[in-house]
Design a protein around this motif. Structure first.
Motif, PDB file in Angstrom:
ATOM      1  N   TYR A  54     -17.159 -34.293 -10.188  1.00 23.45           N
ATOM      2  CA  TYR A  54     -17.584 -33.948 -12.356  1.00 23.45           C
ATOM      3  C   TYR A  54     -16.559 -32.175 -12.496  1.00 23.45           C
ATOM      4  O   TYR A  54     -17.125 -32.380 -13.330  1.00 23.45           O
ATOM      5  N   GLY A  55     -16.330 -31.841 -11.724  1.00 27.05           N
ATOM      6  CA  GLY A  55     -15.332 -30.870 -12.850  1.00 27.05           C
ATOM      7  C   GLY A  55     -15.960 -29.716 -11.319  1.00 27.05           C
ATOM      8  O   GLY A  55     -17.494 -29.616 -11.095  1.00 27.05           O
ATOM      9  N   SER A  56     -15.565 -28.562 -11.169  1.00 24.82           N
ATOM     10  CA  SER A  56     -15.445 -27.459 -10.428  1.00 24.82           C
ATOM     11  C   SER A  56     -16.390 -26.400 -11.275  1.00 24.82           C
ATOM     12  O   SER A  56     -17.846 -26.216 -10.973  1.00 24.82           O
ATOM     13  N   ARG A  57     -16.356 -26.579 -12.639  1.00 23.21           N
ATOM     14  CA  ARG A  57     -17.241 -26.255 -13.195  1.00 23.21           C
ATOM     15  C   ARG A  57     -18.829 -26.432 -13.022  1.00 23.21           C
ATOM     16  O   ARG A  57     -20.124 -25.739 -12.918  1.00 23.21           O
ATOM     17  N   GLN A  58     -19.112 -27.777 -13.176  1.00 20.41           N
ATOM     18  CA  GLN A  58     -20.470 -28.363 -12.571  1.00 20.41           C
ATOM     19  C   GLN A  58     -21.101 -28.382 -10.935  1.00 20.41           C
ATOM     20  O   GLN A  58     -21.933 -27.992 -10.668  1.00 20.41           O
ATOM     21  N   ARG A  59     -20.119 -28.149 -10.260  1.00 16.08           N
ATOM     22  CA  ARG A  59     -19.823 -27.794  -9.231  1.00 16.08           C
ATOM     23  C   ARG A  59     -21.658 -26.179  -8.629  1.00 16.08           C
ATOM     24  O   ARG A  59     -21.639 -25.810  -8.391  1.00 16.08           O
ATOM     25  N   TRP A  60     -20.371 -25.110  -9.497  1.00 12.43           N
ATOM     26  CA  TRP A  60     -20.344 -24.003  -9.794  1.00 12.43           C
ATOM     27  C   TRP A  60     -22.014 -23.720 -10.411  1.00 12.43           C
ATOM     28  O   TRP A  60     -22.884 -23.023  -9.646  1.00 12.43           O
ATOM     29  N   MET A  61     -22.354 -24.050 -11.173  1.00 10.65           N
ATOM     30  CA  MET A  61     -23.260 -24.562 -11.919  1.00 10.65           C
ATOM     31  C   MET A  61     -24.943 -24.898 -10.878  1.00 10.65           C
ATOM     32  O   MET A  61     -26.302 -24.165 -10.990  1.00 10.65           O
ATOM     33  N   ALA A  62     -24.410 -25.874  -9.940  1.00 10.06           N
ATOM     34  CA  ALA A  62     -25.307 -26.271  -9.138  1.00 10.06           C
ATOM     35  C   ALA A  62     -25.531 -25.746  -8.061  1.00 10.06           C
ATOM     36  O   ALA A  62     -26.855 -25.406  -7.868  1.00 10.06           O
ATOM     37  N   ALA A  63     -23.896 -24.916  -7.485  1.00 11.68           N
ATOM     38  CA  ALA A  63     -24.795 -23.877  -6.418  1.00 11.68           C
ATOM     39  C   ALA A  63     -25.282 -22.495  -7.138  1.00 11.68           C
ATOM     40  O   ALA A  63     -25.993 -21.972  -6.174  1.00 11.68           O
ATOM     41  N   VAL A  64     -25.297 -22.303  -8.001  1.00  8.33           N
ATOM     42  CA  VAL A  64     -26.394 -21.236  -8.449  1.00  8.33           C
ATOM     43  C   VAL A  64     -27.996 -21.279  -8.860  1.00  8.33           C
ATOM     44  O   VAL A  64     -28.562 -20.935  -8.743  1.00  8.33           O
ATOM     45  N   ARG A  65     -27.896 -23.000  -9.196  1.00  7.30           N
ATOM     46  CA  ARG A  65     -29.139 -23.164  -9.279  1.00  7.30           C
ATOM     47  C   ARG A  65     -29.699 -23.099  -7.958  1.00  7.30           C
ATOM     48  O   ARG A  65     -30.632 -22.979  -7.457  1.00  7.30           O
ATOM     49  N   THR A  66     -28.740 -23.819  -7.120  1.00 11.05           N
ATOM     50  CA  THR A  66     -29.596 -23.646  -5.436  1.00 11.05           C
ATOM     51  C   THR A  66     -30.072 -22.327  -5.240  1.00 11.05           C
ATOM     52  O   THR A  66     -30.766 -21.995  -4.594  1.00 11.05           O
TER      53      THR A  66
END
Length: 269
Positions: free
Chosen positions: A217-229
């Protein structure tokens, strides 16, 4: 005039190199600037070109029309080259860490000026700057890549360092720990096992890997999910203006300095 305090830097600069930091400064400290009648901002060590100082001036004028910006450089030739670009509210002056301005600045931006010093010297210059800002003033000190796509900066006030921010364009790294080479001088040599900043980057890489499926879904979504983790074990800022979705989606994450401060053999301010 006494000799300015500090040494001449390489002077590398370029258009939009500090855009990520400027955007953060405007969002996080815009209210502080608007609280003063004539807020003074110092751009310390702007380099071989006036460009990034002019960009800072224009960006801050959008959030605080009364702001005044002074670019300070230790190299007389660089100051002379910048002088033709002065305008009301924007000026350039010869100086160094002593900050030769008429009144204590409310904000100091200092980027890529401490890389050439040792860790102990960096702490000393932090202390010197802290002693020269306004009572409620702030310092944003950090390092960025040549084109500004990866950056890390510390936020300080008169009492010491308060925050650490990681910021990157999503196509500028393979994993979050690639930003380690942009850590402030007070931390860059602390990226070793046993130090908090090393543990944070290790956990950030793990969170990035765990959320790899979201790359579809794009690196932005991955980054945001990583920060939530990460937020489950690290005190990443989760609310504006320092954090939350609006900052995370820009490729930023901010932590309290205390979470990554050097161990007992280092200094915490």
């Amino acid at each position: 005039m006494r000799r300015p305090i500090g040494e001449i830097t390489r002077g590398t600069t370029g258009r939009n190199r500090l855009r990520r930091a400027d955007r953060w400064i405007a969002a996080v400290h815009g209210r502080l600037l608007r609280s003063a009648d004539r807020p003074l901002v110092v751009d310390l060590g702007y380099g071989a070109s006036h460009t990034t100082t002019l960009e800072l001036f224009l960006r801050l004028r959008r959030v605080c029309p009364s702001v005044e910006v002074v670019g300070i450089e230790i190299d007389p030739a660089r100051v002379a080259a910048a002088k033709p670009y002065e305008r009301p509210g924007l000026s350039f002056a010869l100086g160094g860490f002593e900050l030769p301005v008429g009144r204590p600045p409310l904000l100091v931006r200092a980027f890529n000026v401490l890389r050439q010093y040792g860790e102990a010297e960096a702490w000393d210059y932090w202390a010197m700057l802290r002693g020269r800002i306004a009572r409620d003033g702030v310092i944003v000190e950090g390092t960025c890549s040549e084109v500004g796509h990866r950056a890390v900066w510390a936020g300080l006030d008169a009492s010491g360092p308060r925050t650490l921010t990681f910021s990157a364009r999503f196509d500028a790294f393979d994993r979050p720990s690639d930003l380690a080479d942009r850590l402030p001088k007070t931390l860059i040599h602390r990226n070793v096992p046993g130090e908090p900043v090393h543990a944070f980057l290790r956990d950030f890489d793990h969170a990035w890997a765990v959320n790899a499926p979201l790359a579809a879904y794009g690196s932005r979504q991955r980054w945001m999910a990583a920060v939530r983790t990460l937020s489950g074990t690290w005190p990443v800022a989760a609310h504006p203006p320092l954090g939350g979705r609006s900052r995370w989606r820009l490729g930023e994450v901010t932590l309290p300095w205390a979470a990554v401060a050097p161990g007992p053999v280092g200094r915490s301010g």
